[in-house]
Scaffold this motif. Structure first.
Motif, mmCIF file in Angstrom:
data_model
loop_
_atom_site.group_PDB
_atom_site.id
_atom_site.type_symbol
_atom_site.label_atom_id
_atom_site.label_comp_id
_atom_site.label_asym_id
_atom_site.label_seq_id
_atom_site.Cartn_x
_atom_site.Cartn_y
_atom_site.Cartn_z
ATOM 1 N N HIS A 92 4.479 29.015 56.108
ATOM 2 C CA HIS A 92 3.892 28.938 57.443
ATOM 3 C C HIS A 92 4.951 28.511 58.446
ATOM 4 O O HIS A 92 6.012 28.010 58.091
ATOM 5 C CB HIS A 92 2.701 27.974 57.475
ATOM 6 C CG HIS A 92 3.024 26.580 57.035
ATOM 7 N ND1 HIS A 92 3.624 25.658 57.850
ATOM 8 C CD2 HIS A 92 2.839 25.956 55.840
ATOM 9 C CE1 HIS A 92 3.783 24.517 57.186
ATOM 10 N NE2 HIS A 92 3.329 24.675 55.975
ATOM 11 N N TYR A 142 1.469 36.467 67.214
ATOM 12 C CA TYR A 142 2.702 35.689 67.065
ATOM 13 C C TYR A 142 3.813 36.485 66.395
ATOM 14 O O TYR A 142 4.915 36.613 66.933
ATOM 15 C CB TYR A 142 2.399 34.416 66.261
ATOM 16 C CG TYR A 142 3.595 33.519 66.065
ATOM 17 C CD1 TYR A 142 3.938 32.585 67.024
ATOM 18 C CD2 TYR A 142 4.379 33.606 64.907
ATOM 19 C CE1 TYR A 142 5.046 31.753 66.855
ATOM 20 C CE2 TYR A 142 5.483 32.789 64.732
ATOM 21 C CZ TYR A 142 5.809 31.863 65.708
ATOM 22 O OH TYR A 142 6.908 31.053 65.537
ATOM 23 N N TYR A 162 -0.531 29.849 67.156
ATOM 24 C CA TYR A 162 -0.411 30.991 66.243
ATOM 25 C C TYR A 162 -1.541 31.959 66.535
ATOM 26 O O TYR A 162 -2.665 31.549 66.844
ATOM 27 C CB TYR A 162 -0.500 30.549 64.784
ATOM 28 C CG TYR A 162 -0.208 31.673 63.815
ATOM 29 C CD1 TYR A 162 1.089 31.941 63.418
ATOM 30 C CD2 TYR A 162 -1.235 32.487 63.333
ATOM 31 C CE1 TYR A 162 1.368 32.988 62.549
ATOM 32 C CE2 TYR A 162 -0.961 33.542 62.463
ATOM 33 C CZ TYR A 162 0.343 33.785 62.080
ATOM 34 O OH TYR A 162 0.619 34.828 61.236
ATOM 35 N N LEU A 185 -0.344 25.560 65.780
ATOM 36 C CA LEU A 185 1.094 25.634 65.523
ATOM 37 C C LEU A 185 1.764 24.508 66.287
ATOM 38 O O LEU A 185 1.738 24.486 67.532
ATOM 39 C CB LEU A 185 1.668 26.987 65.951
ATOM 40 C CG LEU A 185 3.188 27.160 65.810
ATOM 41 C CD1 LEU A 185 3.624 26.991 64.366
ATOM 42 C CD2 LEU A 185 3.641 28.511 66.341
#
Length: 205
Positions: A19, A177, A109, A102
């Motif tokens: 991630h 994103y 995100y 995020l």
């Protein structure tokens, strides 16, 4: 009959952790889920309201653009269609952006998707999982607790969102994103749609 492995992928029984940014720290009192965009009326749901929605259990395959594929993970969660049922969308809405936290930004995100493929049991905002090696357990913070969107297996996994925070309904497709960073808008692993085609323009087709 064996599972079909998309081109350029290898099979793993592990569920790798990948991630951007920091791991989101869930706080129920400040967490909510927003439904907005091209809708008649925006809706914001608390954690309890989300968890009171009808639940779905489905087994799906995950295909990550980093080339791993994991078959037959079973998830429990809230189907995308349950959120769609809560809003009255404007005419000609055909796309969504699904958002996730995020680095502290609840909309930092995002992933863009067409609505039509998301109406089945395999488009889930999940909170627990199992597979042949694991009994039922909550998804971990690193995997997106309290709510993670898992897309249908016809999309690479980046079209999901960890720490999911909302859905924006859209009349026109708009890059998320990773799409803004050169990844495919459509992301079909069986067609190996990893990166944008030659007509890609930053932010939109």
């Amino acid at each position: 009959m064996g599972k079909q492995l998309p081109p350029g992928q290898f099979e793993t029984e592990k569920w790798p952790v990948l991630h951007e940014g920091d791991v989101y720290e869930f706080q129920e009192e400040t967490w909510n889920f927003r439904l907005f965009g091209d809708v008649k009326k925006e809706i914001t749901l608390s954690y309890k309201e989300v968890m009171n929605l009808p639940k779905t259990i489905a087994t799906t395959d995950m295909h990550c653009v980093t080339t791993w594929s994991k078959f037959d993970t079973t998830f429990e969660g809230i189907a995308f269609r349950e959120f769609l049922n809560l809003v009255e969308i404007e005419p000609d809405v055909k796309y969504v952006k699904i958002y996730g936290y995020l680095d502290g930004n609840r909309f930092g995100y995002s992933a863009n998707l067409p609505i039509e493929p998301l109406l089945g049991d395999d488009a889930l905002f999940v909170y627990r999982w199992k597979d042949k090696n694991h009994d039922w357990q909550e998804i971990s913070p690193k995997h997106g607790y309290p709510l993670r969107f898992i897309p249908p297996a016809s999309f690479y996994l980046w079209k999901g969102a960890k720490w999911a925070s909302g859905i924006r309904f859209m009349k026109e497709d708009e890059a998320g994103y990773w799409e803004q960073r050169g990844y495919s808008m459509t992301a079909n692993p069986f067609k190996e749609e990893r990166f944008a085609d030659t007509n890609f323009i930053f932010g939109k087709f």
